[in-house]
Every structure is written in structure tokens, then in C-alpha cells.
Design a protein around this motif. Structure first.
Motif, PDB file in Angstrom:
ATOM      1  N   SER A  27     -14.401 -19.184   7.531  1.00 30.60           N
ATOM      2  CA  SER A  27     -15.323 -19.434   8.404  1.00 30.60           C
ATOM      3  C   SER A  27     -16.876 -19.356   7.357  1.00 30.60           C
ATOM      4  O   SER A  27     -18.333 -19.444   7.798  1.00 30.60           O
ATOM      5  N   ARG A  28     -16.424 -17.791   6.677  1.00 30.61           N
ATOM      6  CA  ARG A  28     -17.121 -18.160   5.241  1.00 30.61           C
ATOM      7  C   ARG A  28     -18.927 -16.940   6.220  1.00 30.61           C
ATOM      8  O   ARG A  28     -19.918 -17.063   5.983  1.00 30.61           O
ATOM      9  N   VAL A  29     -18.306 -16.173   7.542  1.00 26.16           N
ATOM     10  CA  VAL A  29     -19.162 -14.763   7.752  1.00 26.16           C
ATOM     11  C   VAL A  29     -18.687 -13.211   7.809  1.00 26.16           C
ATOM     12  O   VAL A  29     -17.714 -13.486   7.348  1.00 26.16           O
ATOM     13  N   PRO A  30     -19.248 -13.138   6.987  1.00 29.51           N
ATOM     14  CA  PRO A  30     -18.950 -11.405   7.300  1.00 29.51           C
ATOM     15  C   PRO A  30     -18.589 -10.886   8.591  1.00 29.51           C
ATOM     16  O   PRO A  30     -18.605 -10.691   9.398  1.00 29.51           O
ATOM     17  N   VAL A  31     -17.090 -10.249   7.392  1.00 32.51           N
ATOM     18  CA  VAL A  31     -15.969  -9.943   8.407  1.00 32.51           C
ATOM     19  C   VAL A  31     -15.172  -8.385   8.093  1.00 32.51           C
ATOM     20  O   VAL A  31     -15.610  -7.748   6.776  1.00 32.51           O
ATOM     21  N   MET A  32     -15.752  -7.482   8.994  1.00 30.83           N
ATOM     22  CA  MET A  32     -15.269  -6.364   9.012  1.00 30.83           C
ATOM     23  C   MET A  32     -13.871  -5.571   9.490  1.00 30.83           C
ATOM     24  O   MET A  32     -13.501  -5.856  11.276  1.00 30.83           O
ATOM     25  N   ALA A  45      -0.363  -7.030   7.501  1.00 32.57           N
ATOM     26  CA  ALA A  45      -0.423  -8.443   8.464  1.00 32.57           C
ATOM     27  C   ALA A  45      -2.001  -8.979   7.341  1.00 32.57           C
ATOM     28  O   ALA A  45      -1.774 -10.783   7.728  1.00 32.57           O
ATOM     29  N   LEU A  46      -2.652  -8.568   6.428  1.00 28.24           N
ATOM     30  CA  LEU A  46      -3.579  -9.012   6.171  1.00 28.24           C
ATOM     31  C   LEU A  46      -3.514  -9.565   4.284  1.00 28.24           C
ATOM     32  O   LEU A  46      -4.301  -9.769   3.288  1.00 28.24           O
ATOM     33  N   LEU A  48      -2.040  -7.544   2.194  1.00 25.29           N
ATOM     34  CA  LEU A  48      -1.430  -6.367   1.000  1.00 25.29           C
ATOM     35  C   LEU A  48       0.111  -5.790   0.821  1.00 25.29           C
ATOM     36  O   LEU A  48       0.856  -6.280   1.918  1.00 25.29           O
ATOM     37  N   ASP A  49       0.284  -5.092   0.284  1.00 26.45           N
ATOM     38  CA  ASP A  49       2.414  -4.939   0.165  1.00 26.45           C
ATOM     39  C   ASP A  49       1.867  -3.976   0.396  1.00 26.45           C
ATOM     40  O   ASP A  49       1.011  -2.708   1.036  1.00 26.45           O
ATOM     41  N   GLU A  50       3.411  -2.861   0.761  1.00 25.75           N
ATOM     42  CA  GLU A  50       2.922  -1.768   2.177  1.00 25.75           C
ATOM     43  C   GLU A  50       2.929  -0.691   1.024  1.00 25.75           C
ATOM     44  O   GLU A  50       2.114   0.054   1.229  1.00 25.75           O
ATOM     45  N   ALA A  51       2.635  -0.418  -0.906  1.00 28.96           N
ATOM     46  CA  ALA A  51       1.949   0.391  -1.422  1.00 28.96           C
ATOM     47  C   ALA A  51       0.801   0.195  -0.810  1.00 28.96           C
ATOM     48  O   ALA A  51       0.101   1.296  -0.610  1.00 28.96           O
ATOM     49  N   GLU A  52       0.237  -0.650  -1.480  1.00 24.58           N
ATOM     50  CA  GLU A  52      -1.846  -1.293  -1.131  1.00 24.58           C
ATOM     51  C   GLU A  52      -2.056  -0.741   0.231  1.00 24.58           C
ATOM     52  O   GLU A  52      -3.328   0.132   0.512  1.00 24.58           O
ATOM     53  N   ALA A  53      -1.009  -0.487   1.636  1.00 27.35           N
ATOM     54  CA  ALA A  53      -1.424  -0.050   2.517  1.00 27.35           C
ATOM     55  C   ALA A  53      -1.866   0.551   3.022  1.00 27.35           C
ATOM     56  O   ALA A  53      -2.470   1.342   3.179  1.00 27.35           O
ATOM     57  N   ALA A  54      -0.429   1.414   1.963  1.00 26.23           N
ATOM     58  CA  ALA A  54      -0.197   2.955   2.112  1.00 26.23           C
ATOM     59  C   ALA A  54      -1.298   3.856   1.328  1.00 26.23           C
ATOM     60  O   ALA A  54      -1.325   5.238   1.542  1.00 26.23           O
ATOM     61  N   ALA A 109     -13.571   2.280   3.479  1.00 27.01           N
ATOM     62  CA  ALA A 109     -13.186   0.896   2.783  1.00 27.01           C
ATOM     63  C   ALA A 109     -12.630   0.562   1.783  1.00 27.01           C
ATOM     64  O   ALA A 109     -13.397   0.740   1.141  1.00 27.01           O
ATOM     65  N   ARG A 110     -11.627  -0.860   2.319  1.00 20.24           N
ATOM     66  CA  ARG A 110     -11.587  -1.247   0.738  1.00 20.24           C
ATOM     67  C   ARG A 110     -12.011  -2.813   0.617  1.00 20.24           C
ATOM     68  O   ARG A 110     -11.313  -3.531   1.743  1.00 20.24           O
ATOM     69  N   PRO A 111     -11.965  -3.213  -0.256  1.00 22.04           N
ATOM     70  CA  PRO A 111     -11.706  -4.944  -0.032  1.00 22.04           C
ATOM     71  C   PRO A 111     -11.018  -5.878  -0.014  1.00 22.04           C
ATOM     72  O   PRO A 111      -9.707  -5.461  -1.016  1.00 22.04           O
ATOM     73  N   VAL A 112     -10.407  -6.641   1.242  1.00 22.78           N
ATOM     74  CA  VAL A 112      -9.484  -7.114   0.992  1.00 22.78           C
ATOM     75  C   VAL A 112      -9.480  -9.272   0.657  1.00 22.78           C
ATOM     76  O   VAL A 112     -10.882  -9.419   1.651  1.00 22.78           O
ATOM     77  N   LEU A 113      -9.186  -9.701  -0.241  1.00 21.84           N
ATOM     78  CA  LEU A 113      -9.799 -11.014  -0.465  1.00 21.84           C
ATOM     79  C   LEU A 113      -9.176 -12.518   0.280  1.00 21.84           C
ATOM     80  O   LEU A 113      -7.634 -11.869   0.238  1.00 21.84           O
ATOM     81  N   LEU A 114      -9.710 -12.376   0.923  1.00 21.00           N
ATOM     82  CA  LEU A 114      -8.799 -14.064   1.964  1.00 21.00           C
ATOM     83  C   LEU A 114     -10.027 -14.713   2.046  1.00 21.00           C
ATOM     84  O   LEU A 114     -10.688 -14.692   2.344  1.00 21.00           O
ATOM     85  N   GLU A 115      -9.455 -16.007   2.110  1.00 23.16           N
ATOM     86  CA  GLU A 115      -9.624 -17.294   1.613  1.00 23.16           C
ATOM     87  C   GLU A 115     -11.437 -17.307   0.560  1.00 23.16           C
ATOM     88  O   GLU A 115     -11.866 -18.205   1.142  1.00 23.16           O
TER      89      GLU A 115
END
Length: 328
Positions: A27-32, A45-46, A48-54, A109-115
Motif C-alpha cells: 500500500s506504499r505506507v512507511p512500515v517498521m 516470515a518476511l 529472510l533465510d534462517e541465516a539472515e534472520a539469525a 534495524a535492518r532493511p527488508v525489501l517487500l513489494e
């Protein structure tokens, strides 16, 4: 807008919170996004693979940095060491915003690219070997509560927190930090019991609560939830092949999520947005102070050797535009 997802362990709250985060990104709204569950699964769930999440930094490990930054030059706080999870902001405190950069986000914080959109993801962090047998998880979640106490957010900005399971959320005042709490309930007696307990605890604090039925397989499941939950039931969600594929690591475009489930997320978005009209910054600040004074009296004064009631700035009300973020 601050949004919490709560529910019984295994109810699917992490899955639903991740879907809601994806919906907001689309929906193009800022999200944390904040993973405040003892079982740290939101990153996976967003996507990331297991290593990235860890490898996500643990907010609890950066608590001294968080305290030092948020303290700013607030004259009521003698030192960062006297700050606790409930310490409220006052004149001179540094405030956080959903957008923009600061040392807290740089560290935690770390960036996650979604949509096609970048979502900030923060995590409390899991138990470590040194924690086992000597620490409770709420000592880690305290970093989230402190940040929420200093966070100024607007209507078109979202902070989505995947909370710890069941009534554990009530071990701190963090349950009052949200504009809307979505309680994920399965159509079972246990699922409904968690809802009743949560509603009972939250009633005196005016916590907005809506129920999201999950794993609803047939009309009887839906009728059961309607009978037990009544008007608090916002929407029911059933099986999703898209989610099952995602849980196996085969994520496809979010637009291919089943239409009924996309419609359910739209209803959640509308309910969250509508709750903005009920936002009361004075009550929000008052509740923050209430829990701070309770913690100060019950344990924190003795632990810090200071009278933490003196940290309360009686003239300060956290609000949009209350103060601009100060440089580090």
C-alpha cells in the motif's frame, strides 16, 4: 499508527502480522516491523533465510546505546543507567520517528525489501546461553517498550509489533502502547480463552481490541467464533496455499495471495486506520507515567538507588510535533 498482534502460541499471529506488514508495504505506507516474541520468527516470515534472520541485531544487546540516545539532555534523568523500560520522555528527550535515521535504527534495524518497498525490521533477540536460568524474556522486550515510549508516529505511518504469546504481554505496560491490538484466535476453547483473558486485563486501560479468526475451516468454525467473541470478531481467515508455500520457502508475488485473504488484510488496514480517530495522546502519556511509577515503586528505585518518580515531566505530553528529533 502502532499495531500489535497477540494470541495463543501457535495461533498464527506471526504469519498474520507478516501478511499485514506485506499488505502495508504494497500500500506504499512507511512500515517498521518489530519482532517482540520469544520465538523469533518474524524475519523468516518476511522472507529472510534462517541465516539472515539469525544475524538480525538484538535490541536488548544495544540497550545502553538506546538509553543514551533517548535520554538526550533531559535534565530529569541523571544518567542513562537510571533509565528503565518505562522511563517516559520529557523536555530534552530525543524522540523516534518511523521514518528518518538515527543511531538506534543504525544499530538495531535492518532493511527488508517487500513489494518494492523497504521495511525496517527490528528484533528483541532470542535467549542466549548466558540468559538461560537467570533472565526473563521481558528484560529483552524492555528495549521495545522504551522505544515505543519515545516514538512519535502519524496516521500514514505504521509500527507493527509481533508480541509474545498469550497473556505474557501484560508483564509490562507495553500492551497499552498500541492504537489497535489484533488478537489472533483459533476456533477452539483455548483460543477463545486467551481472548477473554486479554479482554479482561485490557478493559480498564481502554485498549482497542479486535479479533482475527484464524484457521477457520468451515461455517461451524465461524459460527463458534461469532458466538464466543461477538462483535469483537473483525474477520476470519482460512487456509492459504500462498502461505503454505511461503512457509516452505517458496514465496511468490504477494499479489497472488488469495482474494479472500487480501480482502481480510484490507479490513485490518481499515480498522487500524479508523482507530486513529480515537487516539488520545494525553491518555497515552498518562498511562506511560502510571506504569513507570508502578515499576519505580515495586523494584526500580531499589535497583537503581534513585527516586525514579523524579524522571516524570508533568508538563510533557507526547504528541505529533511534540519535539523534533535532536542530533546525536
Amino acid at each position: 499508527m502502532k499495531i500489535a498482534f497477540v494470541g495463543k502460541g501457535g495461533s498464527g499471529k506471526t504469519t498474520l502480522s507478516s501478511l499485514f506488514i506485506r499488505h502495508l508495504a504494497a500500500s506504499r505506507v512507511p512500515v517498521m516491523a518489530v519482532d517482540a516474541d520469544i520465538n523469533q520468527h518474524l524475519g523468516v516470515a518476511l522472507g529472510l533465510d534462517e541465516a539472515e534472520a539469525a544475524a538480525l541485531p538484538a535490541m536488548g544487546a544495544h540497550l545502553p546505546l538506546i538509553k543514551n540516545y533517548l535520554r538526550g539532555d533531559n535534565p530529569r534523568i541523571a544518567s542513562a543507567e537510571t533509565m528503565i523500560k518505562t522511563t517516559p520522555p520529557g523536555e530534552g528527550s530525543r524522540l523516534l520517528h518511523v521514518t528518518g535515521d538515527n543511531p538506534v535504527y543504525d544499530a538495531c534495524a535492518r532493511p527488508v525489501l517487500l513489494e518494492g518497498e523497504t521495511v525496517r525490521l527490528m528484533a528483541t533477540g532470542p535467549f542466549t546461553e548466558s540468559d538461560l536460568g537467570v533472565a526473563c524474556y521481558h528484560s529483552k522486550v524492555g528495549a521495545v517498550e522504551l522505544c515505543l515510549n519515545h516514538l512519535v508516529d502519524g496516521r500514514e505511518e505504521y509500527v507493527v509489533v509481533d508480541m509474545t504469546a498469550g497473556s505474557d504481554s501484560f508483564a509490562s505496560g507495553m500492551f497499552t502502547r498500541f492504537d489497535m491490538t489484533f488478537l489472533v484466535a483459533e476456533p477452539t476453547r483455548k483460543g477463545v480463552a486467551v481472548y477473554r483473558q486479554y479482554k479482561e486485563y485490557a478493559r480498564d486501560f481502554g485498549v482497542p481490541l479486535r479479533v482475527v479468526g484464524n484457521k477457520v475451516q468451515n461455517p461451524d468454525d465461524l459460527a463458534f467464533l461469532r458466538a464466543e467473541v461477538g462483535e469483537d470478531l473483525l474477520v476470519a481467515v482460512g487456509h492459504s496455499d500462498w502461505v503454505r508455500a511461503m512457509e516452505k520457502g517458496r514465496t511468490t508475488r504477494f499479489a497472488s495471495l488469495e482474494a479472500p485473504n487480501r480482502e481480510a488484510l484490507t479490513l485490518l488496514h481499515a480498522a487500524a486506520d479508523a482507530s486513529y480517530e480515537q487516539r488520545d495522546w494525553e491518555r497515552y502519556t498518562r498511562q506511560m507515567v502510571h506504569f513507570h511509577l508502578k515499576n519505580a515503586e515495586s523494584w526500580a528505585n531499589a535497583k537503581t538507588g534513585a527516586d525514579l518518580a523524579a524522571q516524570v515531566d508533568p508538563a510533557f505530553v507526547l504528541a505529533e510535533g511534540a519535539a523534533a528529533p535532536q542530533p546525536a
